[in-house]
Design a protein around this motif. Structure first.
Motif, PDB file in Angstrom:
ATOM      1  N   UNK A   1      28.225  53.152  37.996  1.00  0.00           N
ATOM      2  CA  UNK A   1      28.508  51.868  38.640  1.00  0.00           C
ATOM      3  C   UNK A   1      28.062  50.720  37.729  1.00  0.00           C
TER       4      UNK A   1
ATOM      5  N   UNK B   1      32.274  56.975  34.748  1.00  0.00           N
ATOM      6  CA  UNK B   1      31.439  55.831  34.386  1.00  0.00           C
ATOM      7  C   UNK B   1      30.410  55.655  35.480  1.00  0.00           C
TER       8      UNK B   1
ATOM      9  N   UNK C   1      30.521  50.171  34.982  1.00  0.00           N
ATOM     10  CA  UNK C   1      31.707  49.473  35.481  1.00  0.00           C
ATOM     11  C   UNK C   1      31.434  47.972  35.529  1.00  0.00           C
ATOM     12  N   UNK C   2      30.273  47.619  36.075  1.00  0.00           N
ATOM     13  CA  UNK C   2      29.944  46.197  36.196  1.00  0.00           C
ATOM     14  C   UNK C   2      29.847  45.530  34.821  1.00  0.00           C
TER      15      UNK C   2
ATOM     16  N   UNK D   1      33.288  44.995  33.371  1.00  0.00           N
ATOM     17  CA  UNK D   1      33.956  43.841  33.982  1.00  0.00           C
ATOM     18  C   UNK D   1      33.516  42.566  33.250  1.00  0.00           C
TER      19      UNK D   1
ATOM     20  N   UNK E   1      35.879  39.828  30.726  1.00  0.00           N
ATOM     21  CA  UNK E   1      36.055  38.373  30.789  1.00  0.00           C
ATOM     22  C   UNK E   1      35.820  37.734  29.416  1.00  0.00           C
TER      23      UNK E   1
ATOM     24  N   UNK F   1      38.799  53.248  31.207  1.00  0.00           N
ATOM     25  CA  UNK F   1      38.847  52.249  32.277  1.00  0.00           C
ATOM     26  C   UNK F   1      39.635  51.037  31.802  1.00  0.00           C
TER      27      UNK F   1
ATOM     28  N   UNK G   1      39.891  33.759  36.228  1.00  0.00           N
ATOM     29  CA  UNK G   1      38.907  33.697  37.303  1.00  0.00           C
ATOM     30  C   UNK G   1      38.539  35.020  37.941  1.00  0.00           C
ATOM     31  N   UNK G   2      39.467  35.954  37.963  1.00  0.00           N
ATOM     32  CA  UNK G   2      39.240  37.134  38.790  1.00  0.00           C
ATOM     33  C   UNK G   2      39.722  38.399  38.100  1.00  0.00           C
ATOM     34  N   UNK G   3      39.135  39.519  38.524  1.00  0.00           N
ATOM     35  CA  UNK G   3      39.674  40.825  38.164  1.00  0.00           C
ATOM     36  C   UNK G   3      40.933  41.018  39.001  1.00  0.00           C
ATOM     37  N   UNK G   4      42.015  41.450  38.374  1.00  0.00           N
ATOM     38  CA  UNK G   4      43.273  41.586  39.100  1.00  0.00           C
ATOM     39  C   UNK G   4      43.703  43.026  39.304  1.00  0.00           C
ATOM     40  N   UNK G   5      43.308  43.900  38.401  1.00  0.00           N
ATOM     41  CA  UNK G   5      43.667  45.308  38.571  1.00  0.00           C
ATOM     42  C   UNK G   5      42.721  46.160  37.747  1.00  0.00           C
ATOM     43  N   UNK G   6      42.446  47.354  38.251  1.00  0.00           N
ATOM     44  CA  UNK G   6      41.631  48.285  37.485  1.00  0.00           C
ATOM     45  C   UNK G   6      42.212  49.683  37.634  1.00  0.00           C
ATOM     46  N   UNK G   7      42.001  50.489  36.638  1.00  0.00           N
ATOM     47  CA  UNK G   7      42.404  51.887  36.726  1.00  0.00           C
ATOM     48  C   UNK G   7      41.496  52.708  35.834  1.00  0.00           C
TER      49      UNK G   7
END
Lengths: 260, 245
Positions: free
Chosen positions: A233, A231, A236-237, A240, A244, A211, A218-224
């Protein structure tokens, strides 16, 4: 039992004990070394060494046409080459799904974070700057996504912006290309049911799922997500969250490699 | 181009609520020659998926002596978009979508049962209106189930996105074009494993959670529609017999 099963067992046993090459932790990066401006002929360039992974990013700017659906913006095009000299499994030939995925995921992080203001790459009606980001993989030892993004961002941040005057491209006494946001990416992989950051080549050989998470402050910009594993859920969290945290180290490297 | 208002009085341009799916219709086995197939109409998307195999992996070097290999080809018909004429075949986007789709199905197919074989998944987008990779995966899952190839789960996929600060489910093309984030996800409903996850745009940490929750909720509906598509042909037969008895 063939060689790869023996190696797999070895890697699995070590990861189960929490051991990785160089004694690093499950969620730590290898040593990262950066060389900025390696290719003076390019408008921007940077080589990133992440452990033994060696990636060179080159930036070129040319005058071309805007996209038809965005007539007042310049364009970014990202390519990735898995050079045959970088690993025994890489062949010469047309781009593979792997190299296309690599290029597109790196592109997405940079594009989604608005690192470059495409409106500022507009020149005049029907003319705009085309910004080419080329990722050259020179030695493969895992985690091309993070090394590639890092090299591209560092190269962009040190890119000299050519001028277009009297229908000519001028590449002397140039100002820097303005970068409005700094994206980084963190790639996690599940190996032996354990989640690792920044896998090296031998860990990657046995990765079940991968992942990549690109973010700014500030933000998630892309995921793959990649590979055939999965994974939850919840995982994944939590990844994330981890991104950061870990991305601060990358952002520090980027800020140190700015040449003014 | 100015950005149109995508949400007016809490409703979207097509009248949906933020967490509402478009209408989904799935038909199983429309293609006789395939081992299994499915056709999906998901909003204005019209997509066919067909399965060939298990069959000998060719060329030989693409096979694997220990398990089956999955091959996937996602393509969009040149006439499928409301915008300009597209080029047929595989572009870079299609190659990437084919790859991530393949990985979703490698996760669920019992590959060990067919060493040296390939299982081919063809996804043909005939008309597109945003969210085609998710609709394609949802459709291909039904096609695979219809083919009888053993799977440990029947995945579904759907995307969530963001307009302004509102998280919305299942964006259509206009919403996608002007959205602030897009996140397609595929999940195995039985085990809740995430097998596809892509995202671009900007989402805060809590927005990622909101989007994932919305997707899992929608999954219940999508799974139901997939199962009904598989059951329907058999229900018809049985009711016919029932009438004649």
């Amino acid at each position: 039992m063939n060689i790869s099963t023996i190696t797999e067992q070895y890697i699995r046993d070590r990861i189960a004990k929490g051991i990785r090459d160089g004694g690093r932790g499950l969620l730590s990066f290898r040593d990262i070394a950066v060389e900025v401006g390696k290719i003076p002929n390019a408008e921007g360039s940077a080589e990133v060494n992440m452990g033994h992974t060696k990636v060179l990013a080159g930036i070129k700017l040319g005058v071309g046409e805007p996209m038809r659906d965005k007539p007042e913006e310049g364009t970014i095009m990202t390519g990735a080459e898995l050079l045959p000299l970088a690993h025994h499994s890489y062949d010469a030939g047309p781009p593979t799904a792997e190299s296309i995925e690599l290029a597109r995921v790196i592109d997405r992080g940079i594009r989604a974070s608005n690192a470059v203001d495409l409106k500022k790459l507009f020149i005049e009606d029907g003319k705009a700057w085309n910004l080419f980001i080329d990722i050259y993989v020179l030695n493969y030892d895992g985690n091309l996504f993070d090394a590639g993004t890092l090299a591209a961002v560092i190269a962009l941040q040190n890119t000299k912006m050519p001028r277009y005057e009297d229908k000519e491209v001028i590449r002397e006494n140039l100002q820097k290309l303005e970068i409005q946001n700094i994206p980084t990416s963190c790639t996690f992989a599940k190996v032996a049911d354990t989640i690792l950051l920044d896998t090296d080549g031998s860990e990657e050989d046995f990765s079940q799922a991968r992942l990549t998470i690109a973010n700014d402050e500030n933000a998630v910009r892309a995921m793959q997500k990649g590979l055939m594993g999965s994974f939850t859920v919840r995982e994944v969290e939590s990844l994330v969250e981890a991104t950061f945290d870990k991305s601060k180290e990358l952002r520090q490297i980027i800020s140190k490699s700015r040449v003014d | 181009m100015d950005k149109p208002e995508l949400i007016i009085d809490g409703k979207r341009l097509d009248g949906r609520m933020p967490d509402q799916l478009r209408p989904i219709k799935i038909t199983s086995n429309p293609i006789r020659n395939a081992a299994g197939s499915a056709y999906i109409e998901w909003g204005n998307n019209k997509i066919l998926a067909a399965i060939y195999g298990p069959r000998e992996a060719l060329p030989k070097h693409t096979g694997n002596l220990n398990r089956a290999v999955v091959k996937c080809r996602y393509t969009m018909a040149p006439f499928s978009s409301i915008e300009e004429h597209g080029r047929p075949g595989m572009n870079r986007r299609a190659i990437e979508i084919s790859k991530v789709t393949k990985e979703v199905f490698e996760n669920v197919i019992l590959l060990d049962l067919f060493p040296g074989n390939e299982i081919s998944i063809f996804v043909e987008v005939l008309q597109s209106d945003g969210g085609t990779r998710a609709a394609g995966i949802t459709c291909a899952a039904v096609a695979l189930a219809a083919s009888g190839i053993p799977m440990r789960d029947m995945p579904y996929a759907v995307s969530a996105g963001k307009v302004g600060e509102t998280i919305i489910l299942d964006m259509n093309k206009i919403e996608d074009n002007y959205s602030d984030a897009d996140m397609p996800v595929a999940i195995n409903p039985r085990t809740k494993e995430v097998t596809l996850l892509q995202m671009d745009g900007a989402l805060s940490r809590s927005q990622v959670t909101t989007a994932l929750t919305m997707i899992e909720k929608a999954g219940e509906t999508i799974t139901k529609i997939q199962r009904e598509a598989l059951l329907r042909p058999y229900e018809k037969v049985s009711s016919k017999y029932e009438a004649s008895i």
